[in-house]
Scaffold this motif. Structure first.
Motif, PDB file in Angstrom:
ATOM      1  N   TRP A  29       0.845  -1.201   0.000  1.00 43.02           N
ATOM      2  CA  TRP A  29       0.000   0.000   0.000  1.00 43.02           C
ATOM      3  C   TRP A  29       0.875   1.243   0.000  1.00 43.02           C
ATOM      4  N   LYS A  30       1.003   1.876  -1.134  1.00 42.95           N
ATOM      5  CA  LYS A  30       1.797   3.108  -1.239  1.00 42.95           C
ATOM      6  C   LYS A  30       0.855   4.290  -0.981  1.00 42.95           C
ATOM      7  N   ASP A  31       0.778   4.691   0.277  1.00 40.40           N
ATOM      8  CA  ASP A  31      -0.202   5.697   0.690  1.00 40.40           C
ATOM      9  C   ASP A  31       0.442   6.628   1.714  1.00 40.40           C
ATOM     10  N   GLY A  52      -6.467  -3.796   5.682  1.00 43.69           N
ATOM     11  CA  GLY A  52      -5.350  -4.719   5.533  1.00 43.69           C
ATOM     12  C   GLY A  52      -4.129  -4.258   6.309  1.00 43.69           C
ATOM     13  N   ALA A  53      -3.821  -2.964   6.237  1.00 46.00           N
ATOM     14  CA  ALA A  53      -2.691  -2.418   6.984  1.00 46.00           C
ATOM     15  C   ALA A  53      -2.933  -2.513   8.482  1.00 46.00           C
ATOM     16  N   TRP A  54      -4.180  -2.275   8.883  1.00 47.11           N
ATOM     17  CA  TRP A  54      -4.535  -2.380  10.315  1.00 47.11           C
ATOM     18  C   TRP A  54      -4.320  -3.806  10.810  1.00 47.11           C
ATOM     19  N   SER A  88      -1.731  -4.925  13.678  1.00 45.07           N
ATOM     20  CA  SER A  88      -2.299  -5.585  14.856  1.00 45.07           C
ATOM     21  C   SER A  88      -1.601  -6.898  15.163  1.00 45.07           C
ATOM     22  N   SER A  89      -0.875  -7.443  14.176  1.00 48.89           N
ATOM     23  CA  SER A  89      -0.145  -8.693  14.412  1.00 48.89           C
ATOM     24  C   SER A  89       1.086  -8.477  15.294  1.00 48.89           C
ATOM     25  N   TYR A  90       1.486  -7.232  15.470  1.00 50.83           N
ATOM     26  CA  TYR A  90       2.609  -6.894  16.348  1.00 50.83           C
ATOM     27  C   TYR A  90       2.087  -6.511  17.731  1.00 50.83           C
ATOM     28  N   GLU A  91       2.790  -6.918  18.762  1.00 46.55           N
ATOM     29  CA  GLU A  91       2.455  -6.472  20.118  1.00 46.55           C
ATOM     30  C   GLU A  91       2.655  -4.962  20.213  1.00 46.55           C
ATOM     31  N   GLN A  92       1.760  -4.285  20.893  1.00 44.69           N
ATOM     32  CA  GLN A  92       1.864  -2.835  21.058  1.00 44.69           C
ATOM     33  C   GLN A  92       3.194  -2.440  21.690  1.00 44.69           C
ATOM     34  N   SER A  93       3.674  -3.256  22.621  1.00 41.12           N
ATOM     35  CA  SER A  93       4.916  -2.952  23.339  1.00 41.12           C
ATOM     36  C   SER A  93       6.149  -3.096  22.468  1.00 41.12           C
ATOM     37  N   SER A  94       5.986  -3.667  21.253  1.00 43.31           N
ATOM     38  CA  SER A  94       7.148  -3.916  20.408  1.00 43.31           C
ATOM     39  C   SER A  94       7.395  -2.823  19.373  1.00 43.31           C
TER      40      SER A  94
END
Length: 358
Positions: A175-177, A209-211, A215-221
């Protein structure tokens, strides 16, 4: 022409082989000149002939001691390819000193970037810098091949951040946005859960899709809102390791002994330059931190601090244009979390400190 190229190839390959054959002697000389360093090498045994090189690891005593005694508990990990005749990968661990200069800790040459080689590197690094639980080491990296599972096996549940620039590069492939890019960085720089959740909701409105990817990453990371407050580093990119690799890019195409010697000399020279630059400095804070504090002091002049009435006179409500935060000068905290993350008073903390005439 072909014959000349073959002769050149033989000369280059022969020189490379000769240097690999001298590695044991080189590491021995390093240990003699730098007592307390860790210099080790491993090989693959061969049914016939000499063993085949597998990996080597170097952590100089000055780097080991300097990191433990003068740097924050934050380590950037990275791997990059070697451009010499036999190839290979260079693994690096880079810290950050009090003046935000990169501080090389250890480096290794391996035959390939694999989970096993990362585990080998991290085990040795762990032995050199001490227990990650005791000292609270925090790590940052890209998603290097094999690194994430290796780190979790060697140091279970250790705090591990991912470079947001690398995350954006992955997103940008699909996604080039520009609007999405701004939203991503808004999420990464969010200091509180509320700011993070609002930014993520904005991402979801832009691109589901980007969300889902984020979301697959931990917020703390990857977001400041989830970072540990212990290391006093709020970096969201792996710039320290990237900068180190960019600096030594010219060395990575040379024969292995030549490369290792030039890296050692570069590390020695940079450490000496940084030490010399600060030798006559008399401030209580390192120059870069003093500069950051001065910016917060200027911004603090625009905020109004009101004591809330506690007996110890430590808690203040700080406000401007309808925005309000709470500051505790004794605990050195602010609800914006910037003070906790960096160790330096934020503009709200500055306003409260000035209100106390401290």
């Amino acid at each position: 022409m072909y014959r000349a190229m073959e002769m050149a190839k033989d000369i280059i390959e022969g020189t490379e082989k000769e240097q690999y054959g001298k590695l044991h002697n080189y590491l021995s000389e390093l240990l003699k000149a730098n007592p307390g360093s860790t210099c080790t090498m491993s090989t693959h045994p061969q049914p016939e002939g000499l063993p085949k090189f597998r990996s080597l690891y170097i952590c100089l005593e000055a780097c080991k001691r300097g990191f433990k005694h003068g740097c924050r508990p934050f380590i950037c990990l990275d791997g990059t390819f070697l451009k010499g005749y036999f190839g290979g990968q260079l693994l690096t661990a880079v810290g950050q000193d009090a003046n935000n200069h990169l501080f090389p800790i250890a480096y290794a040459v391996v035959d390939a970037e694999t989970k096993e080689n990362w585990k080998w590197f991290l085990h040795l690094l762990h032995e050199d810098i001490g227990d990650y639980k005791e000292f609270g080491w925090n790590f940052m990296s890209d998603k290097q091949k094999g690194l994430v599972p290796a780190l979790q096996e060697v140091m279970p549940r250790v705090s591990h951040r991912f470079c947001v620039m690398h995350m954006w590069q992955n997103l940008n492939k699909g996604w080039k946005d520009k609007e999405l890019k701004g939203a991503l960085w808004q999420c990464a720089r969010a200091m509180t859960d509320l700011e993070f959740n609002n930014a993520m909701a904005y991402v979801k409105r832009i691109n589901v899709g980007a969300w889902e990817y984020l979301s697959s990453y931990e917020q703390s990371s990857w977001s400041k809102s989830g970072f540990s407050e212990w290391p006093k580093v709020d970096n969201v990119t792996n710039n320290n390791a990237e900068s180190f690799n960019a600096t030594i890019v010219g060395m990575r195409g040379k024969s292995i002994l030549t490369m290792l010697e030039e890296m050692r000399f570069y590390i020695m020279r940079v450490m000496a330059q940084h030490k010399d630059a600060l030798a006559s400095y008399t401030g209580k804070l390192a120059p870069i931190q003093m500069s950051r504090l001065e910016k917060e002091k200027k911004e603090g002049n625009y905020w109004e601090a009101q004591w809330v009435g506690d007996d110890e006179h430590n808690i203040f409500e700080v406000r401007r244009h309808g925005h309000r935060v709470t500051v505790n000068t004794l605990e050195r905290t602010c609800t914006c979390r910037k003070w906790q993350l960096t160790g330096l008073p934020c503009c709200h903390g500055v306003a409260a400190i000035q209100r106390k005439n401290h």
